[in-house]
Motif scaffolding. Structure first.
Motif, short mmCIF file in Angstrom:
data_model
loop_
_atom_site.label_atom_id
_atom_site.label_comp_id
_atom_site.label_asym_id
_atom_site.label_seq_id
_atom_site.Cartn_x
_atom_site.Cartn_y
_atom_site.Cartn_z
N THR A 119 1.37 -3.27 -14.97
CA THR A 119 1.44 -2.33 -13.85
C THR A 119 2.90 -2.26 -13.40
O THR A 119 3.70 -3.13 -13.75
N ASP A 120 3.22 -1.26 -12.61
CA ASP A 120 4.59 -1.13 -12.10
C ASP A 120 4.94 -2.29 -11.18
O ASP A 120 6.06 -2.79 -11.19
N GLU A 159 7.96 4.06 -1.13
CA GLU A 159 9.42 3.97 -1.19
C GLU A 159 9.93 3.77 -2.61
O GLU A 159 11.05 4.15 -2.94
N HIS A 160 9.10 3.16 -3.47
CA HIS A 160 9.52 2.86 -4.84
C HIS A 160 8.93 3.80 -5.88
O HIS A 160 9.19 3.64 -7.07
N ASP A 161 8.13 4.77 -5.46
CA ASP A 161 7.51 5.74 -6.38
C ASP A 161 6.70 5.08 -7.50
O ASP A 161 6.69 5.56 -8.62
N TYR A 162 6.04 3.98 -7.20
CA TYR A 162 5.20 3.33 -8.20
C TYR A 162 3.88 4.08 -8.32
O TYR A 162 3.36 4.62 -7.35
N THR A 163 3.33 4.08 -9.53
CA THR A 163 2.05 4.77 -9.76
C THR A 163 0.93 3.81 -10.16
O THR A 163 -0.21 4.21 -10.26
N SER A 164 1.28 2.56 -10.41
CA SER A 164 0.25 1.58 -10.72
C SER A 164 0.62 0.25 -10.06
O SER A 164 1.78 -0.12 -9.99
N ALA A 214 -9.67 -4.29 -1.73
CA ALA A 214 -9.62 -3.09 -2.58
C ALA A 214 -10.13 -1.87 -1.82
O ALA A 214 -9.59 -0.77 -1.97
N SER A 215 -11.14 -2.06 -0.99
CA SER A 215 -11.66 -0.97 -0.18
C SER A 215 -10.61 -0.47 0.82
O SER A 215 -10.41 0.75 0.97
N GLU A 216 -9.94 -1.40 1.48
CA GLU A 216 -8.87 -1.01 2.43
C GLU A 216 -7.73 -0.30 1.70
O GLU A 216 -7.19 0.69 2.20
N ILE A 251 -2.23 6.55 -7.23
CA ILE A 251 -1.82 5.18 -7.54
C ILE A 251 -3.02 4.42 -8.11
O ILE A 251 -4.05 4.30 -7.44
N ASP A 252 -2.88 3.95 -9.34
CA ASP A 252 -3.92 3.16 -9.97
C ASP A 252 -3.83 1.72 -9.47
O ASP A 252 -2.75 1.13 -9.47
N VAL A 253 -4.96 1.15 -9.08
CA VAL A 253 -5.00 -0.22 -8.59
C VAL A 253 -5.82 -1.08 -9.56
O VAL A 253 -6.98 -0.79 -9.82
N LEU A 254 -5.17 -2.10 -10.07
CA LEU A 254 -5.83 -3.08 -10.93
C LEU A 254 -6.17 -4.30 -10.07
O LEU A 254 -5.28 -4.89 -9.47
#
Length: 176
Positions: free
Chosen positions: A33-34, A112-117, A131-133, A142-145
């Motif tokens: 991830t980023d 601020e960092h333009d992360y997508t994952s 994860a819900s929050e 934004i993908d969340v692992l």
């Protein structure tokens, strides 16, 4: 009729709790991830985040909910973080005081960092609510692992967390 409805509600609650307790998430390995977001508050969380960075599975680690009195040098010393890693890859967030504000603080940093994952690191029993929050706060792109730190929670911890999860779900479902 009211007694039946009450009994049905109790059964739904009990089966929901059972499902929550027996299906705690596991750690995730090998996926990149980023960034990695680590929520303070439980043993093994920061160590897991540092492991992710050391393995090259994320460029940066953001630690949300750090006590405002903790300096970066103290943090590095406490968690045995090499100076080079601390300078390049670890950022400390001091604004969050609970899971909901962790999500807001992390969302701002990610924006601020333009992360997508992002890899979300927290304890297994805390992951569902965290994860819900985050899902309710982060932009949908934004993908969340979910990378859970294993623990051995006792029944009161699970019970309290399940009720917090239900309360968060209800509050997220209410109109503003």
């Amino acid at each position: 009729m009211i007694l039946r409805l009450f009994a049905a509600a109790v059964l739904v609650y009990a089966f929901g709790f059972l499902a929550f307790a027996v299906s705690l998430p596991k750690p995730v390995s090998g996926q990149r991830t980023d960034a990695v977001i680590v929520l303070t508050g439980g043993p093994g969380r920061i160590a897991r985040g540092l492991e992710v960075v050391d393995e090259g599975l994320a460029e940066q680690m953001f630690v949300s909910g750090v006590d405002p009195e903790v300096t970066p040098a103290e943090f590095a010393s406490e968690f045995d973080v090499p100076r080079r890693t601390m300078e390049c890859c670890v950022k400390l967030g001091y604004l969050a005081v609970d899971t909901r504000s962790n999500a807001g603080e992390a969302a701002q940093w990610l924006k601020e960092h333009d992360y997508t994952s992002v890899r979300l690191v927290t304890t297994d029993w805390h992951m569902a609510r965290a994860a819900s929050e985050f899902a309710g706060t982060l932009p949908p792109q934004i993908d969340v692992l979910k990378d859970a730190v294993p623990s051995h929670p006792n029944l009161p911890t699970l019970f309290l967390e399940y009720n917090k999860l239900l309360a968060a779900a209800i509050s997220q479902g209410l109109p503003d």
